[in-house]
Design a protein around this motif. Sequence first.
Motif, PDB file in Angstrom:
ATOM      1  N   TRP A  52       0.837  -1.193   0.000  1.00 53.64           N
ATOM      2  CA  TRP A  52       0.000   0.000   0.000  1.00 53.64           C
ATOM      3  C   TRP A  52       0.881   1.255   0.000  1.00 53.64           C
ATOM      4  CZ3 TRP A  52      -4.325   1.464  -1.729  1.00 53.64           C
ATOM      5  CH2 TRP A  52      -4.873   2.685  -1.364  1.00 53.64           C
ATOM      6  N   ARG A  53       1.233   1.624  -1.155  1.00 57.55           N
ATOM      7  CA  ARG A  53       2.003   2.813  -1.499  1.00 57.55           C
ATOM      8  C   ARG A  53       3.510   2.550  -1.502  1.00 57.55           C
ATOM      9  NH1 ARG A  53      -1.970   3.711  -4.168  1.00 57.55           N
ATOM     10  NH2 ARG A  53      -3.624   5.071  -3.397  1.00 57.55           N
ATOM     11  N   ALA A  54       4.048   2.735  -2.664  1.00 53.35           N
ATOM     12  CA  ALA A  54       5.489   2.677  -2.886  1.00 53.35           C
ATOM     13  C   ALA A  54       5.898   4.005  -3.514  1.00 53.35           C
ATOM     14  CB  ALA A  54       5.847   1.501  -3.802  1.00 53.35           C
ATOM     15  N   SER A  55       7.173   4.221  -3.668  1.00 48.51           N
ATOM     16  CA  SER A  55       7.636   5.476  -4.274  1.00 48.51           C
ATOM     17  C   SER A  55       9.105   5.360  -4.644  1.00 48.51           C
ATOM     18  CB  SER A  55       7.452   6.657  -3.315  1.00 48.51           C
ATOM     19  OG  SER A  55       8.255   6.492  -2.151  1.00 48.51           O
ATOM     20  N   PHE A  56       9.482   6.140  -5.631  1.00 49.95           N
ATOM     21  CA  PHE A  56      10.881   6.285  -5.994  1.00 49.95           C
ATOM     22  C   PHE A  56      11.430   7.558  -5.357  1.00 49.95           C
ATOM     23  CE2 PHE A  56       9.377   3.651  -9.524  1.00 49.95           C
ATOM     24  CZ  PHE A  56      10.375   2.690  -9.580  1.00 49.95           C
ATOM     25  N   ASP A  57      12.614   7.455  -4.783  1.00 46.68           N
ATOM     26  CA  ASP A  57      13.326   8.643  -4.326  1.00 46.68           C
ATOM     27  C   ASP A  57      13.751   9.409  -5.567  1.00 46.68           C
ATOM     28  OD1 ASP A  57      15.323  10.479  -3.517  1.00 46.68           O
ATOM     29  OD2 ASP A  57      15.934   9.196  -1.846  1.00 46.68           O
ATOM     30  N   ARG A  58      13.228  10.597  -5.731  1.00 46.19           N
ATOM     31  CA  ARG A  58      13.485  11.354  -6.962  1.00 46.19           C
ATOM     32  C   ARG A  58      14.941  11.762  -7.123  1.00 46.19           C
ATOM     33  NH1 ARG A  58      10.504  16.609  -7.643  1.00 46.19           N
ATOM     34  NH2 ARG A  58       8.681  15.326  -7.174  1.00 46.19           N
ATOM     35  N   THR A  59      15.707  11.720  -6.049  1.00 49.54           N
ATOM     36  CA  THR A  59      17.127  12.062  -6.126  1.00 49.54           C
ATOM     37  C   THR A  59      17.996  10.845  -6.399  1.00 49.54           C
ATOM     38  OG1 THR A  59      16.877  13.987  -4.681  1.00 49.54           O
ATOM     39  CG2 THR A  59      19.081  13.012  -4.847  1.00 49.54           C
ATOM     40  N   LEU A  78      13.821   2.578  -4.612  1.00 51.92           N
ATOM     41  CA  LEU A  78      12.399   2.277  -4.511  1.00 51.92           C
ATOM     42  C   LEU A  78      12.069   1.874  -3.077  1.00 51.92           C
ATOM     43  CD1 LEU A  78       9.593   1.703  -5.787  1.00 51.92           C
ATOM     44  CD2 LEU A  78      10.444  -0.599  -6.337  1.00 51.92           C
ATOM     45  N   TYR A  79      11.114   2.582  -2.469  1.00 51.59           N
ATOM     46  CA  TYR A  79      10.624   2.277  -1.128  1.00 51.59           C
ATOM     47  C   TYR A  79       9.239   1.661  -1.240  1.00 51.59           C
ATOM     48  CZ  TYR A  79      14.303   5.197   0.963  1.00 51.59           C
ATOM     49  OH  TYR A  79      15.508   5.724   1.364  1.00 51.59           O
ATOM     50  N   ILE A  80       8.995   0.609  -0.441  1.00 53.24           N
ATOM     51  CA  ILE A  80       7.723  -0.099  -0.488  1.00 53.24           C
ATOM     52  C   ILE A  80       7.192  -0.259   0.923  1.00 53.24           C
ATOM     53  CG2 ILE A  80       6.528  -2.198  -1.227  1.00 53.24           C
ATOM     54  CD1 ILE A  80       9.046  -2.786  -2.992  1.00 53.24           C
ATOM     55  N   GLY A  81       5.982   0.223   1.174  1.00 56.30           N
ATOM     56  CA  GLY A  81       5.304  -0.037   2.429  1.00 56.30           C
ATOM     57  C   GLY A  81       4.390  -1.232   2.243  1.00 56.30           C
ATOM     58  N   ASP A  82       4.717  -2.370   2.853  1.00 53.97           N
ATOM     59  CA  ASP A  82       3.931  -3.587   2.657  1.00 53.97           C
ATOM     60  C   ASP A  82       3.152  -3.904   3.932  1.00 53.97           C
ATOM     61  OD1 ASP A  82       2.918  -5.749   1.271  1.00 53.97           O
ATOM     62  OD2 ASP A  82       4.592  -7.067   1.734  1.00 53.97           O
ATOM     63  N   VAL A  83       1.827  -3.951   3.794  1.00 59.40           N
ATOM     64  CA  VAL A  83       0.953  -4.144   4.944  1.00 59.40           C
ATOM     65  C   VAL A  83       1.042  -5.587   5.434  1.00 59.40           C
ATOM     66  CG1 VAL A  83      -1.421  -4.037   5.781  1.00 59.40           C
ATOM     67  CG2 VAL A  83      -0.605  -2.355   4.102  1.00 59.40           C
ATOM     68  N   ASP A 118      10.203  -1.879   2.890  1.00 61.61           N
ATOM     69  CA  ASP A 118      11.243  -2.502   2.089  1.00 61.61           C
ATOM     70  C   ASP A 118      11.911  -1.455   1.209  1.00 61.61           C
ATOM     71  OD1 ASP A 118      10.604  -5.323   2.812  1.00 61.61           O
ATOM     72  OD2 ASP A 118       8.719  -4.880   1.801  1.00 61.61           O
ATOM     73  N   VAL A 119      13.157  -1.700   0.872  1.00 67.57           N
ATOM     74  CA  VAL A 119      13.898  -0.807  -0.016  1.00 67.57           C
ATOM     75  C   VAL A 119      14.574  -1.632  -1.103  1.00 67.57           C
ATOM     76  CG1 VAL A 119      15.835   0.789  -0.230  1.00 67.57           C
ATOM     77  CG2 VAL A 119      14.296   0.983   1.719  1.00 67.57           C
ATOM     78  N   PRO A 173      15.516 -18.824   0.250  1.00 70.80           N
ATOM     79  CA  PRO A 173      16.889 -18.504  -0.138  1.00 70.80           C
ATOM     80  C   PRO A 173      16.944 -17.209  -0.949  1.00 70.80           C
ATOM     81  CG  PRO A 173      16.449 -20.825  -0.492  1.00 70.80           C
ATOM     82  CD  PRO A 173      15.129 -20.199  -0.135  1.00 70.80           C
ATOM     83  N   GLY A 174      17.775 -16.291  -0.497  1.00 64.23           N
ATOM     84  CA  GLY A 174      17.955 -15.031  -1.205  1.00 64.23           C
ATOM     85  C   GLY A 174      16.901 -13.986  -0.944  1.00 64.23           C
ATOM     86  N   ALA A 175      15.878 -14.298  -0.163  1.00 60.50           N
ATOM     87  CA  ALA A 175      14.819 -13.334   0.107  1.00 60.50           C
ATOM     88  C   ALA A 175      15.366 -12.145   0.889  1.00 60.50           C
ATOM     89  CB  ALA A 175      13.669 -13.989   0.862  1.00 60.50           C
ATOM     90  N   ILE A 176      14.716 -10.998   0.715  1.00 60.80           N
ATOM     91  CA  ILE A 176      15.178  -9.750   1.306  1.00 60.80           C
ATOM     92  C   ILE A 176      14.266  -9.357   2.452  1.00 60.80           C
ATOM     93  CG2 ILE A 176      15.728  -7.331   0.865  1.00 60.80           C
ATOM     94  CD1 ILE A 176      17.459  -9.319  -0.693  1.00 60.80           C
ATOM     95  N   ASP A 177      14.842  -9.118   3.621  1.00 65.80           N
ATOM     96  CA  ASP A 177      14.083  -8.631   4.763  1.00 65.80           C
ATOM     97  C   ASP A 177      13.862  -7.120   4.637  1.00 65.80           C
ATOM     98  OD1 ASP A 177      13.525 -10.884   6.256  1.00 65.80           O
ATOM     99  OD2 ASP A 177      15.410 -10.816   7.382  1.00 65.80           O
TER     100      ASP A 177
END
Length: 436
Positions: free
Chosen positions: A246-253, A257-262, A271-272, A303-307
């Motif tokens: 529920w809502r992600a975004s790119f840092d314009r600078t 990519l930031y992800i808010g996962d409910v 997540d980033v 295996p390889g999953a990202i926290d």
Amino acid sequence: MLILSPMSVLTLTRLGLALAWTTLLGVSSAGAQDFQLQRIASGLARPVFLTSPPGDHERLFVLEQHAGRIRILHRSDHSLLPTPFLTLAGLPTGNEQGLLGLAFDPDYASNGFFYVYYTDPDTRLVRYQVSADPDVADPLSGTQVLFQAQPQPNHNAGWIAFGPDDMLYVALGDGGGANDSDSGHTAGIGNGQDATNLLGTILRIDPSGDDFPSDPNRNYAIPSDNPFVGVTGADEIWVYGLRNPWRASFDRTTGDLYIGDVGQGSCEEIDVQPASSTGGENYGWRLREGTIQTPTVGGPKPPGAIDPIFNYPHSGKTCTGPANPFVGIAVTGGYAYRGPIAALDGRYFFADYGAAKIGSLLWDGSDPSLFDGSNYTDLTDHSSDPRFVPDVGTLGTVSSFGEDVDGNLYVLDLDGDVFWLPEPDPRLAHAAGVLA
């Protein structure tokens, strides 16, 4: 550093909270009133997103979820145009359904294309075009880009945006229900862990092409450098293992990519994905909820999953990682601030939908292989910061954040209000300096 427990925090008075967070989180009281969260619109019908076309410094486009309307709000005088830019009639009115996403084409100034994401109750991504009147879209110009069946009425995600690469990114929830295991979910592993299924993912597509001319549900091209091109997995998928982003975004600078996962019942996560990534990350759901095994259907980290870089618990639950003052129900992802307030530069803002709380942090830049929920610095709870107390109205249910072309940050309340953090007022800064 001393960290108060959530129960201790809840027993503090408002003044005590302010003093506690000022001390514990390093928030300086000097210059505390150099800006003030201001209400610029009210009376909207469940506003859930705000954005602007490229290069448009005057207009803000706000989505009204169940009414299916896109409204235009002027930055200069905060006036709301009475005629909607576009209305999609007859959308379902379930709590998580309706009009959810909007993205303007990078070449909007020349082609007039924009994209909307809505449920009817299945997911549709549709391209429209503006009419001869720049404040009104052509309602007959709709062309379906993507159709995805939704097994249940919740976990519809809905964020769409063009990335720094001018590709269109589309966030899809896992299909709803509970435990990613109901009808319409891949048996044994859930949709989140099925990289051949578009649910529980963020897609990356090129809507200017069409690699599937005979398929009315797929009117887009696949970028040749997508991670699952030529290997097992749906070619559209950019990342997977998500529950309801529920809502992600790119840092314009930076392009990160930031992800808010409910989360489900225990942990909310942020997540980033660094800008250098070539995609394909697995964020762990349904086996993982935040940094822990999902209590109901979880298991070891794939295996390889990202926290996540940061997670916080529901009341009475525990997530691993540093203790922090956040307790909530459902995360609302936001933006890395890149507006005119220098003191906030680079801070990632987020909220909790059920706790009426805004926070921010700085990702520490660590490698994703090292992510463990502790990969941030300067975590700040803004609940007690007078700068984040609205000048009019209150923050109740933060449904979304928004960002305009100049990097200004907006906060949307489901009850109908739009707030923003304006440029610093020199008079307030001077007064704050005197009071300090």
